[in-house]
Enzyme design. Structure first.
Site, PDB file in Angstrom:
ATOM      1  N   LYS A  22       0.841  -1.205   0.000  1.00 45.12           N
ATOM      2  CA  LYS A  22       0.000   0.000   0.000  1.00 45.12           C
ATOM      3  C   LYS A  22       0.873   1.252   0.000  1.00 45.12           C
ATOM      4  O   LYS A  22       0.623   2.200  -0.760  1.00 45.12           O
ATOM      5  CB  LYS A  22      -0.901   0.014   1.236  1.00 45.12           C
ATOM      6  CG  LYS A  22      -1.682   1.324   1.413  1.00 45.12           C
ATOM      7  CD  LYS A  22      -2.523   1.325   2.679  1.00 45.12           C
ATOM      8  CE  LYS A  22      -1.748   1.718   3.904  1.00 45.12           C
ATOM      9  NZ  LYS A  22      -1.722   3.179   4.140  1.00 45.12           N
ATOM     10  N   ASN A  23       1.900   1.265   0.859  1.00 44.92           N
ATOM     11  CA  ASN A  23       2.715   2.469   1.021  1.00 44.92           C
ATOM     12  C   ASN A  23       3.613   2.738  -0.179  1.00 44.92           C
ATOM     13  O   ASN A  23       4.211   3.814  -0.278  1.00 44.92           O
ATOM     14  CB  ASN A  23       3.548   2.381   2.303  1.00 44.92           C
ATOM     15  CG  ASN A  23       2.700   2.515   3.555  1.00 44.92           C
ATOM     16  OD1 ASN A  23       1.546   2.956   3.486  1.00 44.92           O
ATOM     17  ND2 ASN A  23       3.248   2.135   4.692  1.00 44.92           N
ATOM     18  N   CYS A 116      -4.962   7.781   9.843  1.00 41.25           N
ATOM     19  CA  CYS A 116      -4.916   7.205  11.189  1.00 41.25           C
ATOM     20  C   CYS A 116      -4.488   8.242  12.221  1.00 41.25           C
ATOM     21  O   CYS A 116      -3.599   9.057  11.972  1.00 41.25           O
ATOM     22  CB  CYS A 116      -3.913   6.046  11.233  1.00 41.25           C
ATOM     23  SG  CYS A 116      -4.504   4.526  10.492  1.00 41.25           S
ATOM     24  N   ARG A 121       1.800  14.196  11.987  1.00 43.15           N
ATOM     25  CA  ARG A 121       2.596  13.958  10.784  1.00 43.15           C
ATOM     26  C   ARG A 121       2.433  15.176   9.885  1.00 43.15           C
ATOM     27  O   ARG A 121       1.724  15.137   8.884  1.00 43.15           O
ATOM     28  CB  ARG A 121       2.142  12.669  10.092  1.00 43.15           C
ATOM     29  CG  ARG A 121       2.427  11.438  10.932  1.00 43.15           C
ATOM     30  CD  ARG A 121       2.218  10.162  10.169  1.00 43.15           C
ATOM     31  NE  ARG A 121       0.809   9.789  10.118  1.00 43.15           N
ATOM     32  CZ  ARG A 121       0.366   8.647   9.604  1.00 43.15           C
ATOM     33  NH1 ARG A 121       1.207   7.779   9.096  1.00 43.15           N
ATOM     34  NH2 ARG A 121      -0.922   8.360   9.597  1.00 43.15           N
ATOM     35  N   ASP A 307       5.818   0.463  11.790  1.00 40.99           N
ATOM     36  CA  ASP A 307       4.626  -0.245  11.338  1.00 40.99           C
ATOM     37  C   ASP A 307       4.599  -1.711  11.771  1.00 40.99           C
ATOM     38  O   ASP A 307       3.581  -2.387  11.588  1.00 40.99           O
ATOM     39  CB  ASP A 307       4.499  -0.162   9.817  1.00 40.99           C
ATOM     40  CG  ASP A 307       3.889   1.155   9.358  1.00 40.99           C
ATOM     41  OD1 ASP A 307       3.521   1.970  10.217  1.00 40.99           O
ATOM     42  OD2 ASP A 307       3.775   1.361   8.141  1.00 40.99           O
ATOM     43  N   ARG A 399      -7.909  -0.820   5.274  1.00 41.97           N
ATOM     44  CA  ARG A 399      -7.092   0.194   4.605  1.00 41.97           C
ATOM     45  C   ARG A 399      -5.722  -0.347   4.209  1.00 41.97           C
ATOM     46  O   ARG A 399      -5.050   0.254   3.361  1.00 41.97           O
ATOM     47  CB  ARG A 399      -6.906   1.419   5.517  1.00 41.97           C
ATOM     48  CG  ARG A 399      -8.161   2.245   5.734  1.00 41.97           C
ATOM     49  CD  ARG A 399      -7.877   3.489   6.567  1.00 41.97           C
ATOM     50  NE  ARG A 399      -6.755   4.234   6.005  1.00 41.97           N
ATOM     51  CZ  ARG A 399      -5.631   4.521   6.666  1.00 41.97           C
ATOM     52  NH1 ARG A 399      -5.483   4.133   7.903  1.00 41.97           N
ATOM     53  NH2 ARG A 399      -4.681   5.191   6.081  1.00 41.97           N
TER      54      ARG A 399
END
Length: 422
Positions: A22-23, A116, A121, A307, A399
């Site tokens: 995803k990232n 999230c 951030r 993560d 997600r």
């Protein structure tokens, strides 16, 4: 609102095919905006964040379609440079369209992002870099409005990030690819997803040196063309399923992945007593007894990834001894602790530090997912627990984990998705 009902005492074992990251997929999708000719991206996971970004890009008049794990994109009919709050609020990565829009079309208006709730951030590093490249930036009514210098082209510059920022590095190298002149970026993030983006930009005709190092040099080019590219494997999904083996004395073979993406995590798994074997595109984790305690300190890549902190903490909850965790990336990333404690864990938090005293087993309880990675730690803990657990707010897990219940069932987890309104 969907929930997971998990009947525990599972031994997590079997094979699992890892999806694209995803990232990595999100910045690669944003990079498609830079290409003047069609682009094809393979190994794209079917996730809510991916669907949201595709909808956001399509809302600009761009022809972008997803079929299976392939996304095709043609930007020739783009008619606006606007990313609305209704879409951006659900995911932070949507700010990544700012750099490509500004670089190619000279303007952009993008809502400040959501995502999230795991801490601050800020996007100030993105904006400072764009200003250093000559852009005029203003923040009005929750929107970032950006305008390139006269002539419509950003100007190459020397810029060093005040702190390591993955999203900032990605946004700025995309912008610099079409800037006038050369940009030298210092203190760049080194994550594999950043490397993946830089490699795709090179395939599109960008001139980038220093890929995978803290200093990257981007020589701006006049235009970028489309290409065919595949998203790198998801290292966090890989680590999450392997973690299940460590928690349940299991045996998991993860396919379509790479041990090179996960070195610091695999080293900790071995420290905890797992047998780790690897090939060119697979990793196997086998566990025979209780985990051993471990000390974890999260760091930017190539250090231990934040993560994976929650998932490894869940393993440590069952360890024969006391483990310590220091979270250096996000200030709110222990929100899973009260939920793990509800499952019978013994965790004490003091600021950025957590001390985990291992227990013999988890016991079932109703728990609530608080963010993407925390949700996976709770799923794995519930699978190991004695009894039946109900996990609420699982939209978080959707997600970041593709076909999660199908993959877990194939590994022996008794999991059912239910709707709380049923």
């Amino acid at each position: 609102m969907d929930q997971f009902l998990i009947t525990g005492s599972s031994r997590i074992a079997g094979e699992v095919t890892i999806s694209g990251a995803k990232n990595a997929a999100l910045p690669l999708l944003a990079a498609m905006i830079l290409a003047e000719t069609p682009t094809t991206l393979h190994n794209v996971p079917s996730l809510q964040d991916v669907r949201t970004l595709i909808e956001l890009i399509g809302g600009m008049g761009i022809d972008i379609q997803k079929q299976g794990d392939t996304v095709t994109c043609d930007t020739k009919n783009i008619d606006n440079f606007y990313a609305p709050y209704d879409l951006v609020k659900t995911m932070r990565a949507s700010i990544l369209v700012l750099g490509p829009l500004l670089a190619r079309f000279g303007e952009a208006e993008v809502s400040l992002p959501g995502g999230c709730a795991i801490g601050s951030r800020p996007v100030d590093q993105h904006l400072k870099a764009f200003e250093a490249m000559g852009a005029e930036i203003s923040v009005e009514n929750g929107y970032v409005k950006a305008q390139a210098p006269k002539g419509g082209k950003l100007i190459g510059c020397n810029f060093s990030f005040d702190m390591i920022t993955v999203g900032g590095t990605e946004n700025v190298i995309m912008a610099a690819a079409l800037a006038k002149g050369t940009t030298v970026l210092g203190n760049c993030a080194l994550e594999p997803e950043v490397v993946d983006l830089a490699n795709m930009l090179v395939a599109m005709g960008a001139k980038i040196s220093g890929i995978g190092t803290s200093i990257m040099t981007i020589e701006g080019v006049e235009r970028l063309h489309g290409c065919e590219y595949s998203v790198v494997a998801d290292r966090i999904e890989t680590g999450s399923y392997l973690a299940g083996a460590l928690m349940t004395r299991g045996d998991v073979l993860a396919k379509n992945t790479s041990a090179l993406l996960l070195t610091p995590v695999l080293e900790k798994f071995e420290d905890m007593g797992a047998i780790i074997t690897t090939g060119d595109d697979w990793i196997r984790a086998q566990m025979k007894g209780r985990p051993l305690p471990v000390n974890i300190r999260t760091q930017p890549h190539p250090g231990f990834p934040t993560d994976m902190q929650a998932q490894v903490m869940a393993i440590a909850c069952l360890a024969d001894g006391t483990s310590t965790f220091i979270e250096n990336i996000f200030e709110n990333r222990y929100m899973h602790v009260p939920e793990l404690n509800r499952l019978g864990a013994s965790i004490q938090v003091d600021g950025h530090a957590a001390v985990v005293t291992g227990v013999e087993c988890f016991t079932a309880a109703p728990v609530m997912a608080t963010d993407l990675r925390a949700s996976m730690s709770l799923v794995m803990a519930a699978a190991a627990a004695e009894g039946e657990s109900l996990i609420d707010r699982i939209y978080h897990i959707d997600r970041g984990y593709e076909h999660v219940e199908e993959k877990l069932r194939a590994l022996g987890v008794n999991i059912e998705r239910i709707n709380s309104n049923d």
